[in-house]
Design an enzyme around this catalytic site. Structure first.
Site, PDB file in Angstrom:
ATOM      1  N   HIS A  90       0.880  -1.171   0.000  1.00  6.90           N
ATOM      2  CA  HIS A  90       0.000   0.000   0.000  1.00  6.90           C
ATOM      3  C   HIS A  90       0.917   1.220   0.000  1.00  6.90           C
ATOM      4  CE1 HIS A  90      -2.296  -3.064   2.336  1.00  6.90           C
ATOM      5  NE2 HIS A  90      -3.361  -2.550   1.757  1.00  6.90           N
TER       6      HIS A  90
ATOM      7  N   ASP B 232       2.429   1.721   3.330  1.00  9.71           N
ATOM      8  CA  ASP B 232       3.365   0.715   3.869  1.00  9.71           C
ATOM      9  C   ASP B 232       4.787   1.179   3.582  1.00  9.71           C
ATOM     10  OD1 ASP B 232       1.202  -0.949   4.397  1.00  9.71           O
ATOM     11  OD2 ASP B 232       1.442  -2.113   2.550  1.00  9.71           O
TER      12      ASP B 232
ATOM     13  N   MET C  70       2.523  -5.717  -7.935  1.00 10.79           N
ATOM     14  CA  MET C  70       1.222  -5.117  -7.607  1.00 10.79           C
ATOM     15  C   MET C  70       1.400  -4.004  -6.575  1.00 10.79           C
ATOM     16  SD  MET C  70      -1.153  -5.192  -4.918  1.00 10.79           S
ATOM     17  CE  MET C  70      -1.839  -6.619  -4.077  1.00 10.79           C
TER      18      MET C  70
ATOM     19  N   GLU D 270     -11.078  -6.187  -5.255  1.00 15.39           N
ATOM     20  CA  GLU D 270     -11.089  -7.240  -4.235  1.00 15.39           C
ATOM     21  C   GLU D 270     -12.345  -7.114  -3.374  1.00 15.39           C
ATOM     22  OE1 GLU D 270      -7.449  -7.359  -2.000  1.00 15.39           O
ATOM     23  OE2 GLU D 270      -8.347  -8.531  -0.370  1.00 15.39           O
TER      24      GLU D 270
ATOM     25  N   LYS E  11     -14.977  -8.229  -0.260  1.00 16.01           N
ATOM     26  CA  LYS E  11     -14.985  -8.784   1.099  1.00 16.01           C
ATOM     27  C   LYS E  11     -16.372  -8.522   1.664  1.00 16.01           C
ATOM     28  CE  LYS E  11     -12.225  -8.739   5.348  1.00 16.01           C
ATOM     29  NZ  LYS E  11     -11.137  -8.098   6.108  1.00 16.01           N
TER      30      LYS E  11
ATOM     31  N   GLU F 153     -10.007 -13.285  -2.742  1.00 19.97           N
ATOM     32  CA  GLU F 153      -9.227 -13.740  -1.571  1.00 19.97           C
ATOM     33  C   GLU F 153      -9.936 -14.907  -0.895  1.00 19.97           C
ATOM     34  OE1 GLU F 153      -7.335 -10.964   1.122  1.00 19.97           O
ATOM     35  OE2 GLU F 153      -8.109 -12.083   2.834  1.00 19.97           O
TER      36      GLU F 153
ATOM     37  N   HIS G 298     -11.967 -14.128   2.283  1.00 19.62           N
ATOM     38  CA  HIS G 298     -13.163 -13.295   2.112  1.00 19.62           C
ATOM     39  C   HIS G 298     -14.362 -14.117   1.651  1.00 19.62           C
ATOM     40  CE1 HIS G 298     -10.387  -9.539   1.523  1.00 19.62           C
ATOM     41  NE2 HIS G 298     -10.190 -10.163   2.674  1.00 19.62           N
TER      42      HIS G 298
ATOM     43  N   ASP H 253      -5.426 -13.363  -3.869  1.00 26.38           N
ATOM     44  CA  ASP H 253      -4.927 -13.285  -2.494  1.00 26.38           C
ATOM     45  C   ASP H 253      -5.125 -14.645  -1.831  1.00 26.38           C
ATOM     46  OD1 ASP H 253      -4.183 -10.672  -2.769  1.00 26.38           O
ATOM     47  OD2 ASP H 253      -5.585  -9.852  -1.294  1.00 26.38           O
TER      48      ASP H 253
ATOM     49  N   ASP I 139     -12.092 -12.436  10.748  1.00 24.49           N
ATOM     50  CA  ASP I 139     -11.106 -12.380   9.656  1.00 24.49           C
ATOM     51  C   ASP I 139      -9.732 -12.856  10.165  1.00 24.49           C
ATOM     52  OD1 ASP I 139      -9.677 -11.696   7.417  1.00 24.49           O
ATOM     53  OD2 ASP I 139      -9.855  -9.526   7.706  1.00 24.49           O
TER      54      ASP I 139
ATOM     55  N   ASP J 262      -6.851 -14.430   8.307  1.00 31.66           N
ATOM     56  CA  ASP J 262      -5.596 -14.273   7.533  1.00 31.66           C
ATOM     57  C   ASP J 262      -4.566 -15.350   7.856  1.00 31.66           C
ATOM     58  OD1 ASP J 262      -6.352 -12.117   5.979  1.00 31.66           O
ATOM     59  OD2 ASP J 262      -5.556 -10.619   7.361  1.00 31.66           O
TER      60      ASP J 262
ATOM     61  N   ASP K 109      -1.749 -13.096   1.113  1.00 30.74           N
ATOM     62  CA  ASP K 109      -2.236 -11.982   1.933  1.00 30.74           C
ATOM     63  C   ASP K 109      -2.625 -12.555   3.289  1.00 30.74           C
ATOM     64  OD1 ASP K 109      -3.145  -9.663   2.958  1.00 30.74           O
ATOM     65  OD2 ASP K 109      -4.912  -9.482   1.684  1.00 30.74           O
TER      66      ASP K 109
HETATM   67  C1  GCO Z   1      -8.046  -7.340   4.239  1.00 29.24           C
HETATM   68  C2  GCO Z   1      -7.678  -7.276   2.785  1.00 29.24           C
HETATM   69  C3  GCO Z   1      -6.433  -6.449   2.527  1.00 29.24           C
HETATM   70  C4  GCO Z   1      -6.245  -6.138   1.058  1.00 29.24           C
HETATM   71  C5  GCO Z   1      -5.141  -5.176   0.847  1.00 29.24           C
HETATM   72  C6  GCO Z   1      -4.855  -4.932  -0.600  1.00 29.24           C
HETATM   73  O1  GCO Z   1      -8.863  -8.204   4.583  1.00 29.24           O
HETATM   74  O2  GCO Z   1      -7.558  -6.533   5.030  1.00 29.24           O
HETATM   75  O3  GCO Z   1      -7.506  -8.576   2.314  1.00 29.24           O
HETATM   76  O4  GCO Z   1      -5.327  -7.116   3.042  1.00 29.24           O
HETATM   77  O5  GCO Z   1      -5.984  -7.286   0.319  1.00 29.24           O
HETATM   78  O6  GCO Z   1      -5.484  -3.980   1.465  1.00 29.24           O
HETATM   79  O7  GCO Z   1      -5.595  -3.898  -1.062  1.00 29.24           O
HETATM   80 MN    MN Z   2      -6.612  -9.216   0.536  1.00 30.35          MN
HETATM   81 MN    MN Z   3      -8.346 -10.046   3.730  1.00 26.07          MN
END
Ligand code: GCO
Ligand code: MN
Ligand code: MN
Length: 389
Positions: A56, A59, A90, A183, A185, A219, A222, A247, A257, A259, A289
């Site tokens: 980002h 970041d 990306m 993306e 979610k 993702e 998601h 992702d 969530d 991850d 991700d």
């Molecule tokens: C989340 C998202 C993020 C995005 C990222 C890319 O659930 O927080 O997956 O990780 O993928 O912001 O734009």
């Molecule tokens: Mn993501």
């Molecule tokens: Mn995510």
């Protein structure tokens, strides 16, 4: 030890700076890992064998940096990219962390916020392109509501469309060879997010001024949060020619969530996903991700990153085994065999064909008694996965 599961550049394994840089805080507890600079993270990624890094805007460049600071950060990052051989396939924009985005960015009720979000995204596109990015991801982290008293959802979708249309024109104007990947979610951090699944996004894309520039970034977590079969959503994106990025991570259904490391929770769905991507020759980044458990230190972060890539490669080998297993392929062949008598109906529509099909004497009862042997097929799949075939 060198094994065939070692990551190589052709596997296109990438990580976000925010993934290996995750410091382990959660809504209930503080950070547990020391902050690492973007440059430190590049060296960590090179050490574990990744091919690329994504980020980002913030970041890499903290939101309140001065022009001098920005110059130094960019210079150091470019040097570290060169030294490590990592690429930036990306880039994306953080449109969710700063308090100004508390009610969304492109869909905020406040035109001031919507315009600021456009400005921030254009600058983030400039930065991404400068570092070599070819895909630009849009994750609408706060594009949603807690209460629908606040916004008309049709108006929100229009605002989102206006923003993406504007940014496509900006990319064309700047002659950026960028593809956009949206993306979806369903929720988190907002109560409900607009365009909640990959399927919603695909529908939305067809309403844009430049649909050819825009695809999706599905993702795992998601779609699992929405209780969906991830591979089916990805298949729809592949079929539409819209899988521009992916992702990879994992997520227990029905939980917050998470991850998780790729394959950490649902190995079998991870297997079908890898098989799908490989069978259909997906050529984009395999982006992880996800982040390490909060229990981990820096060594654990490396274990996490290595684990994501190793699991992918093991599952890729299992997919190859599945595709070459004589018994499995025999069963699949049998299931897809066509009765000779039906060959007359193959191919495109004709009036004669339609009349003949209407008149054909189907023996519905005898055909419906036939077992399909999916129990055996699934067991054989499990045995491939368990390593006994
Ligand atoms: C989340 C998202 C993020 C995005 C990222 C890319 O659930 O927080 O997956 O990780 O993928 O912001 O734009
Ligand atoms: Mn993501
Ligand atoms: Mn995510």
């Amino acid at each position: 030890m060198t094994t065939s599961y070692d990551p190589k550049p052709e596997h296109k394994f990438t990580f976000g700076l925010w993934t290996v840089g995750n410091k382990g805080s959660d809504p209930f507890g503080a950070e547990v890992r020391d902050p690492k600079s973007p440059v430190d993270l590049l060296y960590l990624l090179a050490e574990v064998g990744a091919y690329g890094v994504n980020f980002h805007d913030n970041d890499l460049i903290p939101i309140d940096s001065t022009p001098e600071e920005i110059g130094t950060i960019k210079e150091n990052f470019k040097k570290a990219l060169k030294d490590t051989g990592l690429v930036v396939p990306m880039a994306t924009t953080n449109l969710f962390y700063d308090p100004i985005f508390r009610d969304g960015a492109f869909t905020s009720n406040d035109a001031y916020v919507r315009n600021y979000a456009l400005q921030k995204t254009m600058k983030s596109m400039d930065l991404g392109v400068e570092m070599g990015a070819e895909v630009f991801v849009f994750w609408g982290g706060r594009e949603g509501t807690e209460t629908d008293a606040s916004k008309d959802p049709v108006e929100s979708i229009k605002r989102m469309r206006d923003a993406i249309n504007f940014l496509c024109e900006y990319a064309l104007d700047q002659q950026y060879a960028l593809k956009f990947a949206l993306e979806a979610k369903p929720n988190e951090p907002r109560g409900d997010l607009y365009n909640a699944t990959t399927g919603h996004m695909l529908g939305f894309i067809s309403t844009l001024d430049h649909p050819e520039m825009v695809g999706v970034n599905p993702e795992v977590a998601h779609e699992h949060m929405a209780g969906l079969n991830f591979s089916h959503g990805v298949a729809q994106a592949i079929d539409a020619g819209k899988l521009f990025h992916i992702d990879l991570n994992d997520q227990v259904f029905g939980r917050y969530d998470q991850d998780l490391r790729f394959g950490a929770a649902n190995l079998k769905s991870a297997f079908f996903l890898v098989k799908l991507l490989e069978d259909h020759h997906y050529s984009g980044s395999r982006h992880f991700d996800a982040h390490a458990y909060r229990t981990e230190d820096q060594e654990g972060v490396k274990d996490f990153a290595r684990g994501c890539m190793r699991t992918y490669l093991i599952l890729k080998e299992k997919a190859d085994r599945f595709n070459h297993d004589a018994e499995i392929q025999g069963l699949l062949g049998e299931l897809n065999k066509m009765d000779n008598d039906l060959l007359q109906f193959k191919g495109p529509y004709s009036q004669t064909k339609a009349q003949a099909l209407k008149a054909y004497p189907f023996d519905r009862k005898s055909r419906s008694m036939k077992g399909l042997r999916y129990e055996l097929l699934d067991q054989l799949t499990n045995e491939v996965l368990l390593g006994v075939r």
